[in-house]
Structure formats: structure tokens, C-alpha cells
Design an enzyme around this catalytic site. Structure first.
Site, PDB file in Angstrom:
ATOM      1  N   HIS A  21       0.845  -1.207   0.000  1.00 46.80           N
ATOM      2  CA  HIS A  21       0.000   0.000   0.000  1.00 46.80           C
ATOM      3  C   HIS A  21       0.882   1.259   0.000  1.00 46.80           C
ATOM      4  O   HIS A  21       0.612   2.205  -0.736  1.00 46.80           O
ATOM      5  CB  HIS A  21      -0.895   0.039   1.252  1.00 46.80           C
ATOM      6  CG  HIS A  21      -1.907  -1.065   1.347  1.00 46.80           C
ATOM      7  ND1 HIS A  21      -2.074  -1.829   2.479  1.00 46.80           N
ATOM      8  CD2 HIS A  21      -2.828  -1.521   0.452  1.00 46.80           C
ATOM      9  CE1 HIS A  21      -3.060  -2.711   2.285  1.00 46.80           C
ATOM     10  NE2 HIS A  21      -3.525  -2.543   1.057  1.00 46.80           N
ATOM     11  N   LYS A  45     -15.032  -6.887   4.238  1.00 52.06           N
ATOM     12  CA  LYS A  45     -14.132  -7.717   5.059  1.00 52.06           C
ATOM     13  C   LYS A  45     -14.469  -7.494   6.525  1.00 52.06           C
ATOM     14  O   LYS A  45     -15.054  -6.482   6.889  1.00 52.06           O
ATOM     15  CB  LYS A  45     -12.690  -7.330   4.756  1.00 52.06           C
ATOM     16  CG  LYS A  45     -12.374  -7.584   3.292  1.00 52.06           C
ATOM     17  CD  LYS A  45     -11.079  -6.998   2.856  1.00 52.06           C
ATOM     18  CE  LYS A  45     -10.874  -7.272   1.369  1.00 52.06           C
ATOM     19  NZ  LYS A  45      -9.780  -6.520   0.794  1.00 52.06           N
ATOM     20  N   ARG A  94      -2.884  -6.312  -8.377  1.00 48.50           N
ATOM     21  CA  ARG A  94      -1.751  -7.225  -8.261  1.00 48.50           C
ATOM     22  C   ARG A  94      -1.671  -8.214  -9.411  1.00 48.50           C
ATOM     23  O   ARG A  94      -0.659  -8.352 -10.054  1.00 48.50           O
ATOM     24  CB  ARG A  94      -1.808  -7.989  -6.938  1.00 48.50           C
ATOM     25  CG  ARG A  94      -1.247  -7.233  -5.769  1.00 48.50           C
ATOM     26  CD  ARG A  94      -1.562  -7.909  -4.483  1.00 48.50           C
ATOM     27  NE  ARG A  94      -3.001  -8.162  -4.410  1.00 48.50           N
ATOM     28  CZ  ARG A  94      -3.654  -8.460  -3.306  1.00 48.50           C
ATOM     29  NH1 ARG A  94      -3.011  -8.582  -2.170  1.00 48.50           N
ATOM     30  NH2 ARG A  94      -4.958  -8.643  -3.325  1.00 48.50           N
ATOM     31  N   SER A 132      -2.853  -7.995   3.019  1.00 48.34           N
ATOM     32  CA  SER A 132      -3.079  -7.856   4.468  1.00 48.34           C
ATOM     33  C   SER A 132      -3.455  -9.210   5.043  1.00 48.34           C
ATOM     34  O   SER A 132      -3.035  -9.573   6.141  1.00 48.34           O
ATOM     35  CB  SER A 132      -4.196  -6.844   4.726  1.00 48.34           C
ATOM     36  OG  SER A 132      -3.843  -5.584   4.211  1.00 48.34           O
TER      37      SER A 132
END
Ligand code: PNS
Length: 164
Positions: A21, A45, A94, A132
Site C-alpha cells: 500500500h 471484510k 496485483r 493484508s
């Protein structure tokens, strides 16, 4: 030519902020004058850290760096982007696995507000494999996460999982 967009919102759950990040924000500053790191209260999440903790960790990682602002937000992202008078949403991508989720969000946000553009930067190869989630998994089991997250995040994670 379109208008010159100076400010972008970089939204996320940031549970917690990783070096991936951080890298994206710093690269975003090559394009935008200001990046607002917007930490979401409403995320699909189920965060390990509270909103306050997530904001605190992100703020200390950027430590008042010019051009970077860290703020919590709640409700719809597009509404927040409008209140900030930012013209763009910045997101990192990604790999192929991210594409569908990102595409869905970008199109929904575009449907909600056609004046806000989503800009994607490909994640630097150094951070392609981290998330994460995987970092939390490793930290939980006492594995080494040095160099993958800012030092204060590393400490907070080990504290959370009772390894400090
Ligand atoms: O990087 P993340 O954690 O997957 O980020 C997801 C986030 C926080 C950007 C997304 O859940 C969001 O924008 N939440 C705010 C509520 C909202 O606007 N939802 C609709 C987005 S299409």
C-alpha cells in the site's frame, strides 16, 4: 483533453496497511499532487483492527509526508470522494485474481458517479505476493513479517496476536 485531476482518493480496508500500500501511494504521488488514504468503516471484510487503529497505523506510516492525508470514511466511497473534491479513485492491481473484484467495484462506482474516474496502478513486483490477509496469517502463527509492513504495523500485529 479532460480536466487536470490533482487529488485522488486511495480507499481500502487497510487491515493493516502493508508496504505494498505504501509503495502504491508513493507512486501515486508521481501522478497526483495529493493522495487521500481513505480508511473504510464499511468494508465487506471483517477487520481485525478497529477503524481507529487502522487509521492510526496508516497515519504513523506516512508520518505527515507532504501530499499524503490519512482519513477514515463511512458510507459510500463516491460520496466521500465528492466531499473531498477529488476527481479520481486510485487502486492497485496485483494480478489476474484481483481483476474481477476491481472491475466490479470500478464499474459500480462509475454507475454511481460518472464524474469520478478509477485509476489503476500495477503493484510493484516486490509486493505482488503480499496482502493484508496473508500477512495476518503469518503474524498470527509467529512468522517473520519484517520488511513487508511498516515497523509500527509489525509491532501492532505481534501485539494483537500475543507474540509481544
Ligand atoms: O482494498 P479493499 O479492502 O478491498 O477495499 C474495499 C473498499 C473499502 C474500497 C470498498 O469496500 C468500499 O469502497 N467500501 C465503501 C462502501 C462502498 O462505497 N461500497 C461500494 C463500492 S463499489
Amino acid at each position: 483533453m479532460g480536466k487536470n485531476i490533482k487529488s485522488a482518493v486511495y480507499p481500502g480496508t487497510f487491515d493493516p496497511l502493508t508496504n505494498g500500500h505504501v509503495s502504491l501511494v508513493l507512486r501515486g504521488l508521481d501522478i497526483f499532487d495529493e493522495i487521500i488514504v481513505a480508511v473504510a468503516l464499511h468494508s465487506p471484510k471483517n477487520p481485525l483492527f478497529s477503524l481507529e487503529e487502522r487509521v492510526e497505523m496508516a497515519s504513523s506510516a506516512f508520518n505527515g509526508r507532504p501530499g499524503v492525508k490519512v482519513e477514515p470514511f463511512e458510507g459510500l466511497l463516491v460520496d466521500y470522494v465528492r466531499t473531498q473534491r477529488a476527481g479520481a479513485i486510485l487502486r492497485g492491481m496485483r494480478a489476474v485474481a484481483d481483476f474481477e473484484y476491481e472491475f466490479q467495484m470500478a464499474l459500480m462506482n462509475r454507475r454511481l458517479d460518472r464524474n469520478i474516474q478509477t485509476v489503476f496502478l500495477m503493484t510493484d513486483y516486490k509486493w505482488l505476493y503480499i496482502s493484508s490477509t496473508i500477512i495476518k496469517d503469518v503474524a498470527k502463527l509467529g512468522g517473520d513479517i519484517k520488511g513487508l509492513v511498516p515497523p509500527e504495523v509489525e509491532k501492532k500485529l505481534y501485539q494483537k496476536y500475543g507474540h509481544l
